[in-house]
Design a protein around this motif. Structure first.
Motif, PDB file in Angstrom:
ATOM      1  N   LEU A  57      -0.449   4.100   2.680  1.00 14.17           N
ATOM      2  CA  LEU A  57      -1.729   4.797   2.554  1.00 14.17           C
ATOM      3  C   LEU A  57      -2.607   4.523   3.768  1.00 14.17           C
ATOM      4  O   LEU A  57      -2.790   3.385   4.182  1.00 14.17           O
ATOM      5  N   ALA A  58      -3.162   5.606   4.324  1.00 15.76           N
ATOM      6  CA  ALA A  58      -4.047   5.494   5.478  1.00 15.76           C
ATOM      7  C   ALA A  58      -5.005   6.673   5.474  1.00 15.76           C
ATOM      8  O   ALA A  58      -4.814   7.651   4.734  1.00 15.76           O
ATOM      9  N   ASP A  59      -6.029   6.592   6.306  1.00 10.64           N
ATOM     10  CA  ASP A  59      -7.007   7.665   6.418  1.00 10.64           C
ATOM     11  C   ASP A  59      -6.319   8.953   6.863  1.00 10.64           C
ATOM     12  O   ASP A  59      -5.535   8.951   7.822  1.00 10.64           O
ATOM     13  N   ALA A  60      -6.619  10.051   6.169  1.00 16.14           N
ATOM     14  CA  ALA A  60      -5.923  11.316   6.427  1.00 16.14           C
ATOM     15  C   ALA A  60      -6.114  11.790   7.865  1.00 16.14           C
ATOM     16  O   ALA A  60      -5.173  12.284   8.498  1.00 16.14           O
ATOM     17  N   ALA A  61      -7.319  11.659   8.398  1.00 15.24           N
ATOM     18  CA  ALA A  61      -7.571  12.106   9.764  1.00 15.24           C
ATOM     19  C   ALA A  61      -6.771  11.280  10.768  1.00 15.24           C
ATOM     20  O   ALA A  61      -6.242  11.816  11.754  1.00 15.24           O
ATOM     21  N   GLU A  62      -6.665   9.980  10.511  1.00 20.64           N
ATOM     22  CA  GLU A  62      -5.895   9.118  11.398  1.00 20.64           C
ATOM     23  C   GLU A  62      -4.411   9.451  11.318  1.00 20.64           C
ATOM     24  O   GLU A  62      -3.715   9.478  12.341  1.00 20.64           O
ATOM     25  N   VAL A  63      -3.926   9.721  10.112  1.00 17.79           N
ATOM     26  CA  VAL A  63      -2.522  10.098   9.951  1.00 17.79           C
ATOM     27  C   VAL A  63      -2.235  11.404  10.684  1.00 17.79           C
ATOM     28  O   VAL A  63      -1.209  11.543  11.362  1.00 17.79           O
TER      29      VAL A  63
ATOM     30  N   ASP B  61       0.821  -1.220   0.000  1.00 18.42           N
ATOM     31  CA  ASP B  61       0.000   0.000   0.000  1.00 18.42           C
ATOM     32  C   ASP B  61       0.853   1.268   0.000  1.00 18.42           C
ATOM     33  O   ASP B  61       0.427   2.318   0.462  1.00 18.42           O
TER      34      ASP B  61
ATOM     35  N   PRO C 224      -1.889  12.202  -0.713  1.00 23.51           N
ATOM     36  CA  PRO C 224      -3.210  12.123  -0.085  1.00 23.51           C
ATOM     37  C   PRO C 224      -3.249  12.253   1.434  1.00 23.51           C
ATOM     38  O   PRO C 224      -4.332  12.137   2.021  1.00 23.51           O
ATOM     39  N   MET C 225      -2.106  12.491   2.083  1.00 20.74           N
ATOM     40  CA  MET C 225      -2.088  12.456   3.550  1.00 20.74           C
ATOM     41  C   MET C 225      -1.365  13.678   4.119  1.00 20.74           C
ATOM     42  O   MET C 225      -0.591  14.339   3.421  1.00 20.74           O
TER      43      MET C 225
END
Length: 298
Positions: A58-64, A6, A100-101
């Motif tokens: 790749l991970a959720d932006a809010a979580e990052v 990912d 994206p993050m």
């Protein structure tokens, strides 16, 4: 070859565009990607005094963002207790320009990582490393406890991961022998309360000048954990003589020393197979650490 299924591609052009959009005051600074053995972030230098770190997976932006904010707080806290230079947080960037993050900016530290300037035979380096670990251990936990994620809690909680490592290591390592070693390690009891810990003292996170410790990187994991966790450095970074210096300086008892060896074993087992093609330096570190651990048990 990418290291993770990912993994997100980050280029110099993307970073330059992000800097121009979000931090125009730095737009006159040159952007340069750094060759790195790191497995979590792509690192770019911005001018002479800054570095930018971009999460690779790749991970959720809010979580990052939540992770980066926590890492910034941890890095700032560690900087207050270390007499050795560490990166300090400067800013957080937002997604954009095709990336994206969120991402982070820190102060730049000069120096050579221990992968490239091997200090493993230096007693002075071992004394410096012990002083760094002791300073972290002396910091207040303020009632905080180990988070429960990653290394630093109960060794036996890693059984499932180790089972996968043994399966993936068939043909690479003497798995039958290593299973026996883990069978011993996983039973080691935890007797001591959490202390503040760096959490990942591997060669790529340690800077060297001459034969001395000149700085420590990747400080965002600073937090409470098993006192033995930072003893992974004894096996990742040191030959037998300096390793003994580290142990004596920190006054480690037999149980704590053995648990430090166990955490190094767990980390090394994962590094060997996971990075065997995509990051040979990390895989090689794992092999060398396992060899040191096995030699110590003969």
């Amino acid at each position: 070859m990418t290291m993770h299924d990912d993994q997100v591609d980050v280029t110099t052009d993307v970073v330059a565009a992000l800097v121009q959009e979000q931090f125009p005051r730095w737009s006159d600074k040159a952007v340069q990607r750094l060759a790195s053995t790191g497995t979590v972030h792509a690192i770019f230098r911005i001018g002479d005094d800054l570095s930018a770190r971009f999460p690779l997976r790749l991970a959720d932006a809010a979580e990052v963002l939540a992770v980066l904010e926590q890492e910034a707080r941890a890095s700032a806290e560690l900087a207050q207790v270390s007499r050795f230079p560490v990166p300090e947080p400067v800013a957080l960037g937002k997604p954009g320009a095709g990336y994206p993050m969120p991402w982070s900016v820190q102060t730049w530290l000069p120096g050579t990582v221990a992968f490239d300037a091997d200090p493993s035979g230096s007693d002075a380096f071992a004394e410096d490393l012990a002083a760094f670990i002791a300073a972290l251990r002396g910091a207040e936990t303020r009632g905080r406890l180990f988070s429960g994620g990653g290394r630093g809690g109960d060794l036996a909680h890693h059984d499932d991961w180790m089972a996968k490592c043994f399966e993936e290591s068939e043909g690479l390592l003497d798995v039958a022998r290593l299973r026996q070693v883990w069978g011993h390690f996983r039973e080691l009891p935890r007797m001591s309360a959490d202390v503040m810990s760096h959490g990942d003292l591997i060669p790529g996170n340690v800077l060297v000048a001459g034969d001395r410790l000149s700085g420590v990187l990747d400080t965002g994991g600073f937090g409470p954990a098993d006192p033995a966790l930072d003893l992974v450095s004894a096996w990742h970074l040191l030959q037998p003589g300096p390793r003994d210096v580290l142990r004596r300086t920190l006054a480690c008892d037999d149980l704590e020393w053995e648990r430090g060896k166990a955490w190094a074993f767990e980390q090394a087992m994962g590094a060997v197979w996971y990075y065997v093609e995509s990051n040979p330096v990390m895989s090689g570190m794992g092999l060398r650490t396992l060899e040191r651990i096995l030699e110590s048990k003969e």
